[in-house]
Design a protein around this motif. Structure first.
Motif, PDB file in Angstrom:
ATOM      1  N   UNK A  94       0.780  -1.226  -0.054  1.00  0.00           N
ATOM      2  CA  UNK A  94      -0.143  -0.050  -0.163  1.00  0.00           C
ATOM      3  C   UNK A  94       0.799   1.035   0.046  1.00  0.00           C
ATOM      4  N   UNK A  95       0.292   2.286  -0.481  1.00  0.00           N
ATOM      5  CA  UNK A  95       0.864   3.449  -0.430  1.00  0.00           C
ATOM      6  C   UNK A  95       0.497   4.618   0.309  1.00  0.00           C
ATOM      7  N   UNK A  96       0.761   5.043   1.508  1.00  0.00           N
ATOM      8  CA  UNK A  96       0.058   5.787   2.311  1.00  0.00           C
ATOM      9  C   UNK A  96      -0.024   7.301   1.901  1.00  0.00           C
ATOM     10  N   UNK A  97      -1.292   7.939   1.989  1.00  0.00           N
ATOM     11  CA  UNK A  97      -1.127   9.099   1.411  1.00  0.00           C
ATOM     12  C   UNK A  97      -0.320  10.202   2.536  1.00  0.00           C
ATOM     13  N   UNK A  98      -0.548   9.980   3.638  1.00  0.00           N
ATOM     14  CA  UNK A  98       0.090  10.843   4.567  1.00  0.00           C
ATOM     15  C   UNK A  98       0.892  10.158   5.608  1.00  0.00           C
ATOM     16  N   UNK A  99       2.072  10.624   5.888  1.00  0.00           N
ATOM     17  CA  UNK A  99       3.163   9.950   6.819  1.00  0.00           C
ATOM     18  C   UNK A  99       3.160  11.098   7.914  1.00  0.00           C
ATOM     19  N   UNK A 100       2.895  10.450   9.262  1.00  0.00           N
ATOM     20  CA  UNK A 100       3.042  11.558  10.231  1.00  0.00           C
ATOM     21  C   UNK A 100       4.347  11.008  11.139  1.00  0.00           C
ATOM     22  N   UNK A 101       4.924  11.799  11.299  1.00  0.00           N
ATOM     23  CA  UNK A 101       6.203  11.542  12.337  1.00  0.00           C
ATOM     24  C   UNK A 101       6.026  12.546  13.451  1.00  0.00           C
ATOM     25  N   UNK A 102       5.982  12.018  14.861  1.00  0.00           N
ATOM     26  CA  UNK A 102       5.972  12.539  15.933  1.00  0.00           C
ATOM     27  C   UNK A 102       7.095  12.847  16.565  1.00  0.00           C
ATOM     28  N   UNK A 103       7.045  14.019  17.321  1.00  0.00           N
ATOM     29  CA  UNK A 103       8.425  14.628  17.948  1.00  0.00           C
ATOM     30  C   UNK A 103       9.591  14.690  17.245  1.00  0.00           C
ATOM     31  N   UNK A 104       9.645  15.184  16.114  1.00  0.00           N
ATOM     32  CA  UNK A 104      10.934  15.504  15.332  1.00  0.00           C
ATOM     33  C   UNK A 104      10.855  15.071  13.802  1.00  0.00           C
ATOM     34  N   UNK A 105      12.454  15.242  13.499  1.00  0.00           N
ATOM     35  CA  UNK A 105      12.065  15.354  11.984  1.00  0.00           C
ATOM     36  C   UNK A 105      12.993  13.944  11.394  1.00  0.00           C
ATOM     37  N   UNK A 106      13.139  13.052  12.151  1.00  0.00           N
ATOM     38  CA  UNK A 106      14.003  11.861  11.577  1.00  0.00           C
ATOM     39  C   UNK A 106      12.952  10.706  11.327  1.00  0.00           C
ATOM     40  N   UNK A 107      12.979  10.476  10.080  1.00  0.00           N
ATOM     41  CA  UNK A 107      12.336   9.420   9.607  1.00  0.00           C
ATOM     42  C   UNK A 107      13.100   8.212   9.342  1.00  0.00           C
ATOM     43  N   UNK A 108      12.593   7.172   9.350  1.00  0.00           N
ATOM     44  CA  UNK A 108      13.215   5.979   9.044  1.00  0.00           C
ATOM     45  C   UNK A 108      13.205   5.574   7.802  1.00  0.00           C
ATOM     46  N   UNK A 109      13.682   4.151   7.329  1.00  0.00           N
ATOM     47  CA  UNK A 109      13.474   4.101   6.169  1.00  0.00           C
ATOM     48  C   UNK A 109      12.179   3.025   5.746  1.00  0.00           C
ATOM     49  N   UNK A 110      11.446   2.975   6.522  1.00  0.00           N
ATOM     50  CA  UNK A 110      10.216   2.144   6.479  1.00  0.00           C
ATOM     51  C   UNK A 110       9.368   2.530   5.359  1.00  0.00           C
ATOM     52  N   UNK A 111       8.799   1.683   4.408  1.00  0.00           N
ATOM     53  CA  UNK A 111       8.105   2.251   3.336  1.00  0.00           C
ATOM     54  C   UNK A 111       8.906   2.999   2.405  1.00  0.00           C
ATOM     55  N   UNK A 112      10.017   2.657   2.103  1.00  0.00           N
ATOM     56  CA  UNK A 112      10.736   3.598   1.321  1.00  0.00           C
ATOM     57  C   UNK A 112      10.493   3.729  -0.175  1.00  0.00           C
ATOM     58  N   UNK A 113       9.968   2.487  -0.520  1.00  0.00           N
ATOM     59  CA  UNK A 113       9.514   2.440  -1.888  1.00  0.00           C
ATOM     60  C   UNK A 113       7.874   3.055  -1.948  1.00  0.00           C
ATOM     61  N   UNK A 114       6.889   2.692  -1.031  1.00  0.00           N
ATOM     62  CA  UNK A 114       5.842   2.879  -0.831  1.00  0.00           C
ATOM     63  C   UNK A 114       5.370   4.170  -0.603  1.00  0.00           C
ATOM     64  N   UNK A 115       6.292   5.102   0.196  1.00  0.00           N
ATOM     65  CA  UNK A 115       6.039   6.500   0.615  1.00  0.00           C
ATOM     66  C   UNK A 115       6.690   7.557  -0.267  1.00  0.00           C
ATOM     67  N   UNK A 116       7.045   7.115  -1.452  1.00  0.00           N
ATOM     68  CA  UNK A 116       7.712   8.072  -2.378  1.00  0.00           C
ATOM     69  C   UNK A 116       6.883   9.241  -2.834  1.00  0.00           C
ATOM     70  N   UNK A 117       5.679   9.068  -2.709  1.00  0.00           N
ATOM     71  CA  UNK A 117       4.690  10.306  -3.209  1.00  0.00           C
ATOM     72  C   UNK A 117       3.863  10.672  -1.996  1.00  0.00           C
ATOM     73  N   UNK A 118       4.246  10.132  -0.851  1.00  0.00           N
ATOM     74  CA  UNK A 118       3.558  10.486   0.497  1.00  0.00           C
ATOM     75  C   UNK A 118       3.551  11.797   0.604  1.00  0.00           C
ATOM     76  N   UNK A 119       2.600  12.544   1.431  1.00  0.00           N
ATOM     77  CA  UNK A 119       2.857  13.722   2.000  1.00  0.00           C
ATOM     78  C   UNK A 119       3.346  13.517   3.328  1.00  0.00           C
ATOM     79  N   UNK A 120       4.275  14.247   3.644  1.00  0.00           N
ATOM     80  CA  UNK A 120       5.002  14.188   5.118  1.00  0.00           C
ATOM     81  C   UNK A 120       4.588  15.318   6.029  1.00  0.00           C
ATOM     82  N   UNK A 121       4.344  15.045   7.419  1.00  0.00           N
ATOM     83  CA  UNK A 121       3.978  15.850   8.280  1.00  0.00           C
ATOM     84  C   UNK A 121       4.756  15.559   9.589  1.00  0.00           C
TER      85      UNK A 121
END
Length: 196
Positions: A139-166
Motif C-alpha cells: 500500500x502507499x500511504x497518502x500521509x506519513x506523520x512523524x511525531x516528536x521530531x524530523x527523523x524518518x526511518x527507511x520504512x516504506x521507502x518504496x511505497x511512501x515516495x509520493x506520500x505527504x510528510x507531516x
C-alpha cells in the motif's frame, strides 16, 4: 475546553481526508504511551479514514514484547495486521490497521530481490509492477506523520515516495486529537503532484 473548541473548528473545515495514514514512532514512544496506538486508530476510524499503519522503529523488537497486549487491543475496533519479528498475525474486523515493529524498507527491498531471484524472474522483465508484487507492505500511504521530531526511518521507502510528510512538534506520549487534526488540515491544503 479550548482544545475541544479548536477540535470542532478543525473538524468543521476538514473536507479532504487521506485514505491511508502512516504514523512513524520510536521504541521509546511506544514504551512511554502504549495506549496511544489504539486511541489514534480510533480517531482514524471515527473520521472515516480507510486504513492506518503504525511503524515502531526499534533495533530489537523483543524490547517491545510487553507492549503487544496493548497493540492487540486495536483488534477490538479494527482489522489488525501485526508484523512482529518474522510473524504476521491478523485479528479483528473493520478498517485496516497495520502495526510493523522494527521493519526496515531496505530489508524489504532486498527481500524482494532475493525472492525474484529464487523465482527465476528474468531481470529484463523487472519493472515497477513486478517489484511491487513482491513487497510485504502493498500500500502507499497518502500521509506519513512523524511525531516528536524530523527523523524518518527507511520504512516504506518504496511505497511512501509520493506520500505527504507531516512532522508534528509534539511527542507521541503527548499526542492529542487536535494535533492529529492539524496534520489532516495541512494534508488537505497541499496540491499533490505524485512525482510530476
Amino acid at each position: 475546553m479550548i482544545y475541544r473548541f479548536y477540535e470542532k473548528i478543525l473538524l468543521r473545515d476538514l473536507r479532504t481526508l487521506p485514505e491511508h495514514v502512516c504514523f512513524m514512532i520510536t521504541e521509546q514512544d511506544m514504551l512511554d504511551a502504549p495506549g496511544n496506538l489504539a486511541r489514534a486508530a480510533g480517531w482514524c476510524r471515527d473520521l472515516g479514514i480507510k486504513s492506518a499503519t503504525f511503524h515502531i522503529s526499534t533495533a530489537d523488537p523483543a524490547r517491545l514484547e510487553r507492549c503487544l497486549p496493548r497493540i492487540r487491543e486495536v483488534s477490538a475496533i479494527a482489522r489488525l495486521t501485526l508484523h512482529y519479528r518474522d510473524e504476521k498475525e491478523v485479528s479483528g474486523e473493520g478498517m485496516d490497521v497495520t502495526v510493523a515493529i522494527g521493519k526496515s524498507g531496505r530489508e524489504e527491498i532486498a527481500g524482494c530481490v532475493r525472492r525474484m531471484a529464487e523465482d527465476g524472474v528474468d531481470p529484463e522483465s523487472v519493472d515497477e509492477d513486478v517489484l511491487e508484487s513482491y513487497l510485504t507492505f502493498k500500500y502507499e500511504p497518502d500521509l506519513v506523520i512523524k511525531t516528536g521530531g524530523d527523523h524518518l526511518t527507511d520504512f516504506l521507502i518504496w511505497q511512501s515516495v509520493y506520500s505527504e510528510l507531516f512532522f508534528l512538534d509534539v511527542n507521541w506520549a503527548l499526542l492529542r486529537k487536535v494535533d492529529f487534526l492539524r496534520a489532516l488540515r495541512d494534508f488537505q491544503s497541499r496540491a499533490r503532484r505524485f512525482g510530476k
